[in-house]
Design an enzyme around this catalytic site. Structure first.
Site, PDB file in Angstrom:
ATOM      1  N   TYR A 275      41.679  14.915  38.100  1.00 53.46           N
ATOM      2  CA  TYR A 275      41.754  16.367  37.887  1.00 53.46           C
ATOM      3  C   TYR A 275      42.851  16.990  38.731  1.00 53.46           C
ATOM      4  O   TYR A 275      42.959  16.748  39.938  1.00 53.46           O
ATOM      5  CB  TYR A 275      40.411  17.038  38.227  1.00 53.46           C
ATOM      6  CG  TYR A 275      40.512  18.542  38.213  1.00 53.46           C
ATOM      7  CD1 TYR A 275      40.622  19.225  37.015  1.00 53.46           C
ATOM      8  CD2 TYR A 275      40.563  19.269  39.402  1.00 53.46           C
ATOM      9  CE1 TYR A 275      40.755  20.604  36.989  1.00 53.46           C
ATOM     10  CE2 TYR A 275      40.691  20.643  39.397  1.00 53.46           C
ATOM     11  CZ  TYR A 275      40.797  21.311  38.187  1.00 53.46           C
ATOM     12  OH  TYR A 275      40.952  22.671  38.171  1.00 53.46           O
TER      13      TYR A 275
ATOM     14  N   HIS B  74      49.997  30.292  38.474  1.00 58.27           N
ATOM     15  CA  HIS B  74      48.959  31.035  37.760  1.00 58.27           C
ATOM     16  C   HIS B  74      47.904  31.616  38.700  1.00 58.27           C
ATOM     17  O   HIS B  74      47.032  32.371  38.266  1.00 58.27           O
ATOM     18  CB  HIS B  74      48.319  30.165  36.677  1.00 58.27           C
ATOM     19  CG  HIS B  74      47.188  29.302  37.110  1.00 58.27           C
ATOM     20  ND1 HIS B  74      47.353  28.086  37.719  1.00 58.27           N
ATOM     21  CD2 HIS B  74      45.827  29.473  37.000  1.00 58.27           C
ATOM     22  CE1 HIS B  74      46.167  27.545  37.969  1.00 58.27           C
ATOM     23  NE2 HIS B  74      45.226  28.357  37.557  1.00 58.27           N
TER      24      HIS B  74
END
Length: 495
Positions: free
Chosen positions: A60, A88
């Site tokens: 991940y 982001h």
């Protein structure tokens, strides 16, 4: 050495236990020394990450997108993937955290990464060590974290500052981050692999802010005890409410300890003989309130200290077992509950201080002193304004007691479908701790004024010492507001 860089005033060795009081040392330069075993663990874990990637394992945030976009591939290059996560998350809003708070958060993040389970490069860890040795502090906005999957937005802003992007502080001066780095003698951090995610994917802001609140609240319990003793000394109360037999019967150790502290502070106290057999609860039950506060803070201390010294990140890497473990060690529920407890504890200690102030200014209960402790009532108004401000402060604290820890709102495309809001809980606890200082400062100023307008000087040496320390804080040449803040500073040192 650059002019804005001064020698370190504290030194920390890793591994050692990071405490709330240790966090306060990060306000100034601190030299962090990582032992060889820790450095080796960081390097070994970083190498293991690269081995896993080379083997084609799915990891991940390294080979995948972030959050609900985990089902998509991430950027191919490590540096691009780092930019991918930071870009982001650079979304924070609100006021800047005070530089000491921001620095404490990065000290806490370092303590997690240095355990060698996050896969970050040694250079990333060394960048935090170098920063903490200067007066540099990143600009971190207050809002943006929901306290789950780490304090992503606040820490992303912190890393941007370390990259020389946006703004930063050098000491107390806000300036462009690249300029602050240069003047501090630091190089912009360069990130690759999992560095960016490892730096932001933990609850280090939550834990650090809660730790700073806790350190101050521990002082405030001692201050509240000292001011209760001084109030009893100034009014000439009977000390029966501190009798050890009462607290042996009660069975609460922290309450017995607060009563013992009161007895010690009242050693040499001579009652006036004019007070009623039983005092109002603001005196008679003060050991019970302060003892209950100490019990709550003892629990909070265990929770926060555990969090400061644990590993908050995802995934975690265990090279010796060949295990990459994906889980939720970024979910700040424990500290969220503890911070809410600290907030409510601070509010009740504030209630006690405000009610003690009210008792002191009332001629019906203060032994006949002038109303609001005025020297010449009507021609001056004593601490009337101080009490009005204290009323405002205590109501603000009460309004802040709405718990944060269960204000869950599903977010992040229902990836984060339950969240703890521990960061906001911690910020509230720190605000409560700082406001409580001002209520104690207000009570202290009133006690000093009471003696000035005719109340007796306490006969207990410990009480007299506190009163004398407060003497210079009240002057006709300064406003009451300044006097209250000065008194709060004195109490932090004297109690």
């Amino acid at each position: 050495m650059p002019s804005n860089l001064r020698p370190s005033t504290a030194e920390l060795l890793f591994p050692s236990v990071l405490t709330p009081e240790t966090l306060e040392t990060a306000a100034g330069p601190v030299a962090v020394r990582l032992d060889d075993a820790s450095l080796e663990a960081v390097a070994r874990c970083h190498e293991y990450l690269h081995t896993c990637v080379a083997e084609g394992r799915e990891i991940y945030g390294t080979t995948t997108g972030f959050g609900p976009l985990v089902v998509y591939a991430g950027q191919d290059e490590g540096a691009d993937q780092c930019e991918n996560v930071l870009s982001h998350l650079e979304v924070g809003q609100g006021r800047d955290l005070d530089p000491p708070v921001a620095r404490a958060a990065l000290l806490t993040r370092l303590w997690s990464l240095a355990r060698g389970r996050s896969g970050v490069a040694p250079d990333a860890v060394e960048a935090l060590v170098a920063m903490l040795g200067t007066t540099f502090a990143p600009v971190i906005p207050e809002y943006g974290s929901v306290g789950a999957s780490g304090d992503l937005a606040p820490l992303a802003h912190a890393i941007r500052s370390l990259q020389g992007r946006g703004d930063a502080y050098l000491g107390t001066t806000r300036m462009p981050a690249d300029k602050a780095l240069a003047e501090a003698g630091l190089r912009p951090v360069r990130l690759t692999g999992r560095d960016a995610l490892g730096l932001v994917n933990g609850t280090s802001v939550t834990a650090a802010v809660a730790g700073l609140a806790l350190a101050q609240l521990h002082r405030s319990v001692r201050v509240g005890t000292a001011l209760t003793a001084l109030l009893a000394g100034v009014l000439g109360c009977r000390p029966d409410f501190t009798a050890p037999e009462i607290f042996e019967a009660l069975g609460h150790d922290d309450t017995a300890e607060r009563a013992a502290d009161l007895r010690a502070r009242l050693a040499g106290h001579e009652p006036s003989g004019t007070r009623a057999l039983q005092e109002p609860y603001t005196l008679r039950c003060a050991p019970h309130i302060l003892g209950a506060a100490a019990t709550s803070l003892r629990h909070a201390r265990q929770v926060v200290t555990d969090d400061l010294n644990g590993i908050s990140d995802n995934p975690l890497f265990f090279p010796e077992r060949d295990v990459v473990a994906h889980g939720g060690n970024f979910f700040g529920q424990q500290v969220a509950f503890a911070a809410d407890l600290m907030t409510n504890t601070a509010a009740q200690v504030a209630n006690l201080a405000e009610r003690q102030l009210d008792l002191l200014i009332d001629p019906r209960r203060n032994g006949g002193l002038n109303p609001v402790l005025a020297e010449d009532p009507g021609r001056d108004h004593g601490v009337q304004g101080v009490q009005l401000a204290a009323t405002s402060l205590v109501v603000a604290m009460r309004r802040d007691t709405t718990p944060s820890a269960m204000q869950s709102v599903p977010t992040n495309f229902h990836n984060q479908d339950i969240v703890p809001f521990g960061t906001q809980a911690a910020f509230t606890a720190l605000r409560q701790a700082r406001t409580l200082r001002l209520l104690h400062g207000s009570l202290a100023v009133a006690l000093r004024q009471a003696v000035h307008v005719g109340a007796r000087r306490p006969t207990a040496d410990a009480c007299a010492q506190v009163l004398d320390a407060l003497g210079p804080t009240v002057s006709r040449d300064r406003s009451w507001a300044v006097s209250v803040r000065a008194a709060a500073d004195v109490l932090d040192r004297a109690c």
